[in-house]
Design a protein around this motif. Structure first.
Motif, mmCIF file in Angstrom:
data_model
loop_
_atom_site.group_PDB
_atom_site.id
_atom_site.type_symbol
_atom_site.label_atom_id
_atom_site.label_comp_id
_atom_site.label_asym_id
_atom_site.label_seq_id
_atom_site.Cartn_x
_atom_site.Cartn_y
_atom_site.Cartn_z
ATOM 1 N N TYR A 1 0.674 -1.198 -0.004
ATOM 2 C CA TYR A 1 0.121 0.064 0.100
ATOM 3 C C TYR A 1 0.793 1.441 0.178
ATOM 4 O O TYR A 1 1.784 1.335 0.878
ATOM 5 N N PRO A 2 0.328 2.303 -0.827
ATOM 6 C CA PRO A 2 1.208 3.480 -0.759
ATOM 7 C C PRO A 2 1.121 4.184 0.478
ATOM 8 O O PRO A 2 0.041 4.114 1.410
ATOM 9 N N ALA A 3 1.995 4.826 0.874
ATOM 10 C CA ALA A 3 1.843 5.781 1.956
ATOM 11 C C ALA A 3 1.013 6.798 2.036
ATOM 12 O O ALA A 3 0.670 7.222 0.823
ATOM 13 N N PRO A 4 0.411 7.333 3.006
ATOM 14 C CA PRO A 4 -0.871 8.455 2.672
ATOM 15 C C PRO A 4 -0.358 9.635 1.876
ATOM 16 O O PRO A 4 -0.879 10.002 0.998
ATOM 17 N N GLU A 5 0.900 9.921 2.147
ATOM 18 C CA GLU A 5 1.307 11.242 1.521
ATOM 19 C C GLU A 5 1.682 10.826 -0.214
ATOM 20 O O GLU A 5 1.794 11.738 -0.965
ATOM 21 N N GLU A 6 1.480 9.518 -0.463
ATOM 22 C CA GLU A 6 1.700 9.326 -1.955
ATOM 23 C C GLU A 6 0.459 9.012 -2.796
ATOM 24 O O GLU A 6 0.373 9.121 -3.866
ATOM 25 N N LEU A 7 -0.619 8.807 -2.002
ATOM 26 C CA LEU A 7 -1.885 8.961 -2.528
ATOM 27 C C LEU A 7 -2.316 10.336 -2.979
ATOM 28 O O LEU A 7 -2.137 11.409 -2.460
ATOM 29 N N GLU A 8 -3.059 10.350 -4.167
ATOM 30 C CA GLU A 8 -3.641 11.428 -4.620
ATOM 31 C C GLU A 8 -5.123 11.606 -3.922
ATOM 32 O O GLU A 8 -5.834 10.753 -3.871
ATOM 33 N N PRO A 9 -5.257 12.977 -3.748
ATOM 34 C CA PRO A 9 -6.668 13.309 -3.081
ATOM 35 C C PRO A 9 -7.837 12.983 -4.017
ATOM 36 O O PRO A 9 -7.738 13.000 -5.113
ATOM 37 N N ILE A 10 -8.834 12.693 -3.619
ATOM 38 C CA ILE A 10 -10.055 12.352 -4.063
ATOM 39 C C ILE A 10 -10.965 13.401 -4.005
ATOM 40 O O ILE A 10 -11.189 13.944 -2.798
ATOM 41 N N THR A 11 -11.346 13.986 -4.933
ATOM 42 C CA THR A 11 -12.467 15.211 -5.032
ATOM 43 C C THR A 11 -13.592 14.818 -5.216
ATOM 44 O O THR A 11 -13.947 14.039 -6.142
ATOM 45 N N LEU A 12 -14.726 14.988 -4.363
ATOM 46 C CA LEU A 12 -16.255 15.032 -4.539
ATOM 47 C C LEU A 12 -16.880 16.171 -5.489
ATOM 48 O O LEU A 12 -16.468 17.186 -4.813
ATOM 49 N N THR A 13 -17.856 15.681 -5.990
ATOM 50 C CA THR A 13 -18.489 16.706 -6.715
ATOM 51 C C THR A 13 -19.325 17.496 -5.557
ATOM 52 O O THR A 13 -19.891 17.080 -4.555
ATOM 53 N N VAL A 14 -19.124 18.950 -5.657
ATOM 54 C CA VAL A 14 -19.576 19.751 -4.598
ATOM 55 C C VAL A 14 -20.998 20.509 -5.234
ATOM 56 O O VAL A 14 -20.601 21.055 -6.234
ATOM 57 N N SER A 15 -21.928 20.647 -4.479
ATOM 58 C CA SER A 15 -23.139 21.266 -4.960
ATOM 59 C C SER A 15 -22.898 22.906 -4.942
ATOM 60 O O SER A 15 -22.464 23.514 -3.981
ATOM 61 N N GLU A 16 -23.033 23.598 -5.711
ATOM 62 C CA GLU A 16 -22.741 25.138 -6.026
ATOM 63 C C GLU A 16 -24.052 25.954 -5.109
ATOM 64 O O GLU A 16 -23.632 26.780 -4.363
ATOM 65 N N LYS A 17 -25.149 25.069 -4.907
ATOM 66 C CA LYS A 17 -26.093 25.677 -4.200
ATOM 67 C C LYS A 17 -25.798 25.822 -2.745
ATOM 68 O O LYS A 17 -26.044 26.574 -2.146
ATOM 69 N N THR A 18 -25.413 24.443 -2.258
ATOM 70 C CA THR A 18 -25.193 24.387 -0.743
ATOM 71 C C THR A 18 -23.722 24.114 -0.306
ATOM 72 O O THR A 18 -23.574 24.481 0.976
ATOM 73 N N GLY A 19 -22.866 24.198 -1.312
ATOM 74 C CA GLY A 19 -21.496 24.159 -0.914
ATOM 75 C C GLY A 19 -20.914 23.051 -0.412
ATOM 76 O O GLY A 19 -19.705 22.611 -0.052
ATOM 77 N N GLY A 20 -21.853 21.980 -0.079
ATOM 78 C CA GLY A 20 -21.708 20.692 0.280
ATOM 79 C C GLY A 20 -21.589 19.549 -0.742
ATOM 80 O O GLY A 20 -21.552 20.068 -2.053
ATOM 81 N N VAL A 21 -21.243 18.224 -0.434
ATOM 82 C CA VAL A 21 -21.491 17.388 -1.470
ATOM 83 C C VAL A 21 -22.551 17.242 -2.302
ATOM 84 O O VAL A 21 -23.493 17.636 -1.799
ATOM 85 N N ALA A 22 -22.434 16.885 -3.565
ATOM 86 C CA ALA A 22 -23.579 16.929 -4.392
ATOM 87 C C ALA A 22 -24.966 15.875 -3.841
ATOM 88 O O ALA A 22 -24.447 14.902 -3.059
ATOM 89 N N GLY A 23 -25.984 16.106 -4.020
ATOM 90 C CA GLY A 23 -26.970 15.109 -3.658
ATOM 91 C C GLY A 23 -26.901 13.903 -4.195
ATOM 92 O O GLY A 23 -26.082 13.566 -4.956
#
Length: 80
Positions: free
Chosen positions: A37-59
């Protein structure tokens, strides 16, 4: 540390066979596991779709339900 009896016995048998201390067999097994397993610093961040309306994750995305998150990522061929 509480280990499964059968697993511990296998480790002891291997230690005897290889003329090594049990500690060394367990350390080697852990090192081999961690190398997969790669070390945490070697992992690429995962980006979740964010709702422009609420600023949180998409519905429809529940961050508390890992099974659903995996399903969503698989459906989208990776992180959403």
């Amino acid at each position: 540390m509480d280990l499964d009896d059968a697993l511990l016995q296998k480790a002891k048998d291997l230690a005897l066979k290889e003329h090594k201390p049990l500690r060394e067999i367990i350390e080697q097994a852990l090192r081999e596991k961690f190398l997969r397993y790669p070390a945490p610093e070697e992992l690429e961040p995962i980006t979740l779709t964010v709702s422009e309306k609420t600023g949180g994750v998409a519905g429809g995305i529940d961050l508390d339900n890992s099974a659903d998150l995996y399903d969503i990522m698989e459906k989208n061929n990776g992180p959403v």
